[in-house]
Design a protein around this motif. Structure first.
Motif, PDB file in Angstrom:
ATOM      1  N   TYR A 118      18.510  43.847  55.385  1.00 45.85           N
ATOM      2  CA  TYR A 118      18.931  44.939  54.420  1.00 45.85           C
ATOM      3  C   TYR A 118      19.278  46.300  55.303  1.00 45.85           C
ATOM      4  O   TYR A 118      20.016  47.084  55.011  1.00 45.85           O
ATOM      5  CB  TYR A 118      17.732  45.509  53.610  1.00 45.85           C
ATOM      6  CG  TYR A 118      17.647  44.497  52.335  1.00 45.85           C
ATOM      7  CD1 TYR A 118      16.251  43.762  52.323  1.00 45.85           C
ATOM      8  CD2 TYR A 118      18.516  44.096  51.747  1.00 45.85           C
ATOM      9  CE1 TYR A 118      16.146  42.858  51.365  1.00 45.85           C
ATOM     10  CE2 TYR A 118      18.115  43.240  50.405  1.00 45.85           C
ATOM     11  CZ  TYR A 118      17.120  42.402  50.552  1.00 45.85           C
ATOM     12  OH  TYR A 118      16.834  41.711  49.486  1.00 45.85           O
ATOM     13  N   ALA A 143      25.610  50.274  57.127  1.00 46.73           N
ATOM     14  CA  ALA A 143      26.926  50.017  56.914  1.00 46.73           C
ATOM     15  C   ALA A 143      27.268  51.136  55.675  1.00 46.73           C
ATOM     16  O   ALA A 143      28.339  51.799  55.544  1.00 46.73           O
ATOM     17  CB  ALA A 143      27.514  48.507  56.310  1.00 46.73           C
ATOM     18  N   GLY A 172      32.941  45.467  47.104  1.00 46.83           N
ATOM     19  CA  GLY A 172      31.626  45.545  47.953  1.00 46.83           C
ATOM     20  C   GLY A 172      30.266  45.425  47.044  1.00 46.83           C
ATOM     21  O   GLY A 172      29.408  44.931  47.400  1.00 46.83           O
ATOM     22  N   ALA A 173      30.700  46.230  45.827  1.00 50.18           N
ATOM     23  CA  ALA A 173      29.269  46.187  44.911  1.00 50.18           C
ATOM     24  C   ALA A 173      28.997  44.873  44.395  1.00 50.18           C
ATOM     25  O   ALA A 173      27.893  44.416  44.388  1.00 50.18           O
ATOM     26  CB  ALA A 173      29.674  46.906  43.639  1.00 50.18           C
ATOM     27  N   MET A 233      21.864  40.333  46.751  1.00 50.78           N
ATOM     28  CA  MET A 233      20.436  40.742  46.436  1.00 50.78           C
ATOM     29  C   MET A 233      19.918  40.128  45.324  1.00 50.78           C
ATOM     30  O   MET A 233      18.672  39.601  45.256  1.00 50.78           O
ATOM     31  CB  MET A 233      20.413  42.235  46.095  1.00 50.78           C
ATOM     32  CG  MET A 233      20.372  43.416  47.367  1.00 50.78           C
ATOM     33  SD  MET A 233      19.678  44.674  47.047  1.00 50.78           S
ATOM     34  CE  MET A 233      21.169  45.631  46.385  1.00 50.78           C
ATOM     35  N   MET A 272      24.491  52.161  45.638  1.00 53.11           N
ATOM     36  CA  MET A 272      24.007  50.790  46.445  1.00 53.11           C
ATOM     37  C   MET A 272      22.983  51.208  47.331  1.00 53.11           C
ATOM     38  O   MET A 272      22.099  50.293  47.710  1.00 53.11           O
ATOM     39  CB  MET A 272      25.278  50.520  47.433  1.00 53.11           C
ATOM     40  CG  MET A 272      26.573  49.854  46.580  1.00 53.11           C
ATOM     41  SD  MET A 272      27.793  49.026  47.481  1.00 53.11           S
ATOM     42  CE  MET A 272      29.235  49.621  46.497  1.00 53.11           C
ATOM     43  N   ILE A 331      27.561  42.842  47.476  1.00 48.66           N
ATOM     44  CA  ILE A 331      25.861  43.215  47.602  1.00 48.66           C
ATOM     45  C   ILE A 331      25.050  42.826  46.712  1.00 48.66           C
ATOM     46  O   ILE A 331      23.941  42.308  46.986  1.00 48.66           O
ATOM     47  CB  ILE A 331      25.972  44.600  48.221  1.00 48.66           C
ATOM     48  CG1 ILE A 331      26.623  45.072  49.554  1.00 48.66           C
ATOM     49  CG2 ILE A 331      24.631  45.172  48.050  1.00 48.66           C
ATOM     50  CD1 ILE A 331      26.923  46.328  49.746  1.00 48.66           C
ATOM     51  N   PHE A 332      25.451  43.241  45.400  1.00 47.64           N
ATOM     52  CA  PHE A 332      24.483  42.894  44.361  1.00 47.64           C
ATOM     53  C   PHE A 332      24.217  41.743  44.113  1.00 47.64           C
ATOM     54  O   PHE A 332      23.156  40.955  43.788  1.00 47.64           O
ATOM     55  CB  PHE A 332      24.971  43.414  42.813  1.00 47.64           C
ATOM     56  CG  PHE A 332      24.726  44.966  43.162  1.00 47.64           C
ATOM     57  CD1 PHE A 332      25.624  46.062  43.084  1.00 47.64           C
ATOM     58  CD2 PHE A 332      23.542  45.581  43.065  1.00 47.64           C
ATOM     59  CE1 PHE A 332      25.621  47.477  43.214  1.00 47.64           C
ATOM     60  CE2 PHE A 332      23.093  46.860  43.298  1.00 47.64           C
ATOM     61  CZ  PHE A 332      24.048  47.799  43.220  1.00 47.64           C
ATOM     62  N   LEU A 388      25.554  39.555  51.889  1.00 47.43           N
ATOM     63  CA  LEU A 388      25.294  40.956  52.175  1.00 47.43           C
ATOM     64  C   LEU A 388      26.157  41.529  53.353  1.00 47.43           C
ATOM     65  O   LEU A 388      26.718  42.794  52.976  1.00 47.43           O
ATOM     66  CB  LEU A 388      23.928  41.179  52.261  1.00 47.43           C
ATOM     67  CG  LEU A 388      22.807  41.200  51.324  1.00 47.43           C
ATOM     68  CD1 LEU A 388      21.475  40.869  51.541  1.00 47.43           C
ATOM     69  CD2 LEU A 388      23.078  42.506  50.388  1.00 47.43           C
ATOM     70  N   ILE A 389      26.055  40.721  54.202  1.00 48.11           N
ATOM     71  CA  ILE A 389      26.991  41.239  55.434  1.00 48.11           C
ATOM     72  C   ILE A 389      28.430  41.584  55.129  1.00 48.11           C
ATOM     73  O   ILE A 389      29.055  42.464  55.445  1.00 48.11           O
ATOM     74  CB  ILE A 389      26.765  40.273  56.396  1.00 48.11           C
ATOM     75  CG1 ILE A 389      25.215  40.279  56.953  1.00 48.11           C
ATOM     76  CG2 ILE A 389      27.749  40.645  57.603  1.00 48.11           C
ATOM     77  CD1 ILE A 389      25.204  39.476  58.100  1.00 48.11           C
ATOM     78  N   VAL A 439      22.943  46.422  56.261  1.00 53.16           N
ATOM     79  CA  VAL A 439      23.697  46.798  55.081  1.00 53.16           C
ATOM     80  C   VAL A 439      23.571  48.244  54.851  1.00 53.16           C
ATOM     81  O   VAL A 439      24.408  49.128  54.429  1.00 53.16           O
ATOM     82  CB  VAL A 439      23.352  45.869  53.751  1.00 53.16           C
ATOM     83  CG1 VAL A 439      24.156  46.516  52.453  1.00 53.16           C
ATOM     84  CG2 VAL A 439      23.331  44.500  54.273  1.00 53.16           C
ATOM     85  N   GLY A 452      28.463  44.592  53.103  1.00 48.43           N
ATOM     86  CA  GLY A 452      28.720  45.826  54.124  1.00 48.43           C
ATOM     87  C   GLY A 452      29.979  45.837  54.775  1.00 48.43           C
ATOM     88  O   GLY A 452      30.533  47.243  54.803  1.00 48.43           O
TER      89      GLY A 452
END
Lengths: 114, 91, 119, 328
Positions: free
Chosen positions: B2, B8, A48-49, A56, B42, A52-53, A14-15, B5, A18
């Motif tokens: 979260y 960001a 990034g997508a 998650m 997002m 992040i996904f 996740l980081i 994120v 971001g």
């Protein structure tokens, strides 16, 4: 033990996602002309997508939410680059010449598309 | 976690918005709108998790699908305009 | 009033400002399409105010989850009003744009002052 | 914590609205309007209005931008700045804004549980939904059954707007504007092979997701209005990629009008059937022996009617604008 590992791994993802998204934003702002900006924004978008996904998905385990997250990621990966490609194609066709680096000293001419 | 994120993503939204406002050529603004769209997807999915209501991911899914239509409509609009300009010249 | 108290009213201030920005666009801009855009901003500000009123501290969206007991819900009523208002807003916007297109074809311009002179 | 998000997004909203009003290039204003609707949807979601955010997403991103661009293609894109009258308008607006901000101070604070709004009828709705309808989404319950009559009015407003647009744009444009050369086939995004291939891949999923939203209205955010908008956006994408004529072949105009009229008629006829079966207008519990199942059946049929009406209306509006562009 294993779920602590998954937690840590998903936080790292996740980081990273971001940070990658942030780099895309900064790149989109500071780069000189249109084609470099589109390069920065679209690349980090998809990267990034993914980060992040996937982060998650690890976080939410095997539930309906994971399936939805996978579907969102899939469609983002499909539609994002296509939109950027169509944008770059339209910009090129309408006469916005990419700066081929040879004419560095020449001031960036006002785009005819304006 | 979260929150980090989402902050960001919010920061990137601000950067994309400044590019949309400042962008010299019109294509920069279209690019900024596209980046803004994906960031909204997002942000919605991260906030859905932040609120502990993962069943709201439908919104992000709807946005992921619909986002492309706006961009392609813009490019279609430009194509028609350049085609019409070409016709006016050779008329 | 301490800061947190003031922050509670931030939504209403944004509503007032965006409402006035929309009104300014409708009043001072001559271009009919810019007026319609101003009108849709005005409308969105009103929607924002309705939805700000429905938020309850610590409440979630009014969709009842099976397992959870005595949950606090945000007020569902303004959401129902705004849900239909958005779709109606778009169709009336399309009606306005259709009229603007016809005005352009008959008057050749969509600047309000030029239309008034032509009349 | 939500204050941080709310304040951040709301200030972006103010900046975008001011930027929209200031730009003279109308095309840039339309692009900023689509960013404005992204921000509105994010704000709605943070303020716990999931259904409204989905509607704003489905309508704001796709249909509004496309309709604005179609109108821009038919009218000029450049706005002539106006010189006089700026000063007085600004002063008047500033006074009004300060008055309104002064008035907001005696409003209840954001999220204040004992604000008058939350005392009156909302708790009754939340309890009665599980009792009458026994499904989770209170918003859909209110929309279609407790306030069914108003939704019927809304569907008729959408119907009237669609008929209005068809009337206004039905008249052929004045003769001298008509291009004499044969109208070459509107090939959509001609030389964009990749968007066409990806579009062909994504469109079935958009329509499928629209149907999912339609029938998922009781259990999560969704319902007729959102579903109609999403399906219309999918078919508009098809029209953009393959050309407007092929979209008309896929969903001909008669079918669109049939959907608009059929949706509104379906909604009204369900109400009348309830009267025949002994209940009053739009009281679905008489529809079947078990009142809860009657309510659910009525709501399902009504949402289908609303979805058809909204989808048909938005699509015929789009085709009315697009057909105009070929001619003029």
């Amino acid at each position: 033990m294993i779920d602590i590992l998954i937690d840590v791994f998903s936080w790292v993802l996740l980081i990273l996602g971001g940070v990658c998204v942030l780099i895309g934003g900064i790149g989109g702002l500071r780069l000189p002309n249109f084609y470099t900006r589109i390069h920065a924004a679209s690349l980090t978008d998809t990267m990034g997508a993914i980060l992040i996904f996937v982060g998650m998905m690890l976080q939410s385990g095997l539930t309906l939410a994971t399936l939805k997250l996978f579907a969102i990621m899939l469609f983002l990966l499909l539609t994002g680059p296509t939109a950027t490609y169509a944008l770059a194609n339209a910009a090129l066709l309408s006469g916005l010449k990419p700066d081929t680096g040879s004419n560095h000293d020449e001031v960036e001419k006002e785009e005819p598309a304006e | 976690m979260y929150i980090v994120v989402s902050i960001a993503i919010l920061a990137t939204m601000v950067l994309a918005l400044t590019r949309a406002l400042m962008g010299p050529s019109v294509y920069d603004r279209v690019l900024a709108a596209n980046v803004f769209g994906t960031k909204t997807v997002m942000l919605l999915s991260v906030t859905a998790f932040l609120y502990g209501r993962p069943d709201f991911l439908d919104l992000a899914l709807a946005y992921a699908l619909v986002n492309m239509v706006g961009i392609l409509a813009v490019l279609e609009f430009f194509q028609k305009r350049s085609r019409r300009k070409a016709e006016l010249e050779d008329d | 009033m301490k800061l947190l108290e003031l922050l509670g009213y931030f939504n209403y201030w944004v509503f007032a400002i965006v409402l006035m920005v929309g009104l300014y666009a409708v009043i001072s801009k001559a271009n009919l399409i810019k007026k319609l855009i101003g009108l849709s901003i005005f409308q969105s500000a009103v929607f924002l105010m309705y939805i700000t009123m429905d938020k309850v501290e610590g409440g979630t969206a009014p969709i009842i989850q099976k397992g959870v007991e005595n949950q606090i819900f945000s007020n569902p009523l303004p959401q129902v009003l705004i849900l239909t208002a958005i779709v109606v807003g778009v169709s009336t916007l399309a009606l306005g744009l259709a009229m603007v297109v016809r005005i352009k074809e008959s008057y050749g311009t969509i600047e309000e002052n030029e239309i008034l002179d032509a009349d | 914590m939500i204050f941080v998000f709310a304040i951040f997004l709301l200030s972006l909203l103010v900046i975008t609205s001011i930027a929209i009003v200031r730009t003279t290039n109308l095309f840039v204003a339309v692009m900023l309007t689509s960013i404005f609707s992204f921000l509105m949807a994010a704000n709605f979601f943070i303020l716990d209005a999931a259904d409204v955010a989905l509607t704003e997403a489905a309508v704001g991103a796709g249909v509004t931008t496309v309709i604005f661009l179609c109108a821009l293609a038919l009218t000029g894109e450049r706005e002539k700045p106006r010189i006089n009258g700026r000063k007085t308008a600004r002063v008047a607006v500033a006074i009004l804004a300060s008055l309104m901000i002064y008035a907001t101070f005696d409003k209840p604070r954001l999220g204040d549980p004992d604000a008058p709004v939350h005392q009156h009828i909302a708790p009754w709705y939340i309890e009665k939904t599980t009792e009458h309808m026994d499904f989770p989404n209170v918003v859909t319950a209110i929309l279609s059954s407790f306030r069914g009559y108003d939704t019927l009015g809304e569907v008729f407003v959408v119907f009237a707007a669609c008929i209005g647009v068809l009337f206004i744009l039905g008249v052929p444009p004045p003769a001298q504007k008509r291009l004499n050369k044969v109208v070459e086939q509107n090939k959509g995004l001609r030389h964009h092979l990749i968007p066409q291939v990806v579009g062909r891949l994504v469109i079935p999923f958009i329509v499928l997701f629209g149907l999912y939203t339609q029938f998922h209205g009781e259990y999560g955010p969704g319902g007729g209005f959102q579903a109609g908008a999403i399906i219309a956006t999918g078919i508009i994408l098809y029209a953009l990629l393959e050309g407007e004529n092929k979209a008309l072949q896929a969903v001909p105009r008669s079918v669109l009008l049939g959907m608009v009229i059929g949706g509104a008629l379906l909604f009204g006829s369900v109400g009348v059937i309830c009267m025949f079966m002994g209940g009053n207008f739009l009281e679905y519990s008489v529809l079947s022996a078990d009142p809860i199942w009657g309510q659910q059946l009525g709501i399902l049929v009504i949402e289908a009617g609303v979805g058809m009406a909204v989808c048909g209306a938005l699509l015929s509006i789009f085709h009315a604008f697009a057909a105009r562009e070929n001619v003029s």
